[in-house]
Design an enzyme around this catalytic site. Structure first.
Site, PDB file in Angstrom:
ATOM      1  N   HIS A  11       0.826  -1.215   0.000  1.00  0.00           N
ATOM      2  CA  HIS A  11       0.000   0.000   0.000  1.00  0.00           C
ATOM      3  C   HIS A  11       0.862   1.268   0.000  1.00  0.00           C
ATOM      4  O   HIS A  11       2.070   1.226   0.277  1.00  0.00           O
ATOM      5  CB  HIS A  11      -0.905   0.008   1.235  1.00  0.00           C
ATOM      6  CG  HIS A  11      -0.129  -0.014   2.530  1.00  0.00           C
ATOM      7  ND1 HIS A  11       0.461   1.108   3.070  1.00  0.00           N
ATOM      8  CD2 HIS A  11       0.184  -1.036   3.367  1.00  0.00           C
ATOM      9  CE1 HIS A  11       1.081   0.795   4.187  1.00  0.00           C
ATOM     10  NE2 HIS A  11       0.937  -0.506   4.399  1.00  0.00           N
ATOM     11  N   GLU A  86      -2.171  -6.946   7.153  1.00  0.00           N
ATOM     12  CA  GLU A  86      -0.837  -6.984   7.745  1.00  0.00           C
ATOM     13  C   GLU A  86      -0.840  -7.933   8.944  1.00  0.00           C
ATOM     14  O   GLU A  86      -1.899  -8.287   9.485  1.00  0.00           O
ATOM     15  CB  GLU A  86      -0.441  -5.563   8.169  1.00  0.00           C
ATOM     16  CG  GLU A  86       0.940  -5.421   8.791  1.00  0.00           C
ATOM     17  CD  GLU A  86       2.063  -5.876   7.865  1.00  0.00           C
ATOM     18  OE1 GLU A  86       2.242  -7.114   7.730  1.00  0.00           O
ATOM     19  OE2 GLU A  86       2.766  -5.015   7.308  1.00  0.00           O
TER      20      GLU A  86
END
Length: 212
Positions: A11, A86
């Site tokens: 990201h 994550e």
């Protein structure tokens, strides 16, 4: 054997990235720089003349907001999957590394000895993360896919797909909006941590491509 070509994208930058804070599952937004990076990588993907069979993304907003301009540029509908989140950092979420070392000295020592299997306090280990990432990979059909995710996920994928030993997987630099291309299950890396779209030489080229 069904070949899956995975374009793994980290990201865009967040304020916590810039500060060096552990994010984990905490839903941090993109910074202005991160949004710029997201549009840059979208422009690159639109110009690369590759056909993609799908776009997947972590459901955390820093990944979802990175996937948004990619979806618009490639006319793809993103599929959000929490398995692409994550690593869950538990009690470390929101802390700086220096704060972690002070507050959790035993964890800091343990992760130096075994970075793959040591769990974050109240959270996951890299081995835990790799298991959910592998489940996601296994369920994908044959084809070429963009996967917008996080640095920990990409490092876990590198260790898993390339069968890396010891702590080699920690040595790769996975910058924001970098592209890592893997063939699964063959275990081949086509590129790792590619950020050509963010290099200075790419600025003029991409501006011209956008105008044409």
């Amino acid at each position: 054997m069904q070949t899956k070509e995975l374009w793994l994208l980290r990201h865009g930058e967040t304020p916590w990235n810039a500060e060096g804070r552990f994010q984990g599952h905490f839903d941090v937004n993109l910074s202005p720089q991160g949004l710029h990076q997201a549009y840059r990588v979208a422009e690159r993907l639109a110009a690369c003349r590759q056909g993609f069979d799908g776009l997947y993304s972590s459901d955390l907003q820093r990944a979802a907001l990175t996937a948004k301009p990619i979806a618009e540029a490639l006319h793809l509908t993103p599929v959000y999957d929490p398995r692409l989140r994550e690593i869950y950092a538990g009690e470390l979420q929101g802390l700086l590394r220096s704060e972690m070392e002070k507050l959790y000295p035993e964890f800091h020592q343990a992760i130096q000895r075994d970075p793959w299997n040591t769990r974050r306090p109240g959270g996951e280990s890299m081995a835990d993360l790799a298991r959910r990432v592998q489940e996601f990979f296994e369920e994908l059909p044959e084809g070429r896919f963009i996967v917008v995710t996080h640095g920990g996920v990409i490092r876990a994928a590198l260790k898993m797909v390339l069968d890396l030993e010891n702590g080699t997987w920690r040595k790769f630099q996975i910058q924001n909006t970098s592209i890592t291309r893997l063939l699964y299950p063959e275990g081949v890396a086509l590129s790792i941590g590619d950020v050509g779209h963010l290099e200075a030489w790419a600025e003029g080229l991409m501006d011209e491509a956008t105008l044409s």
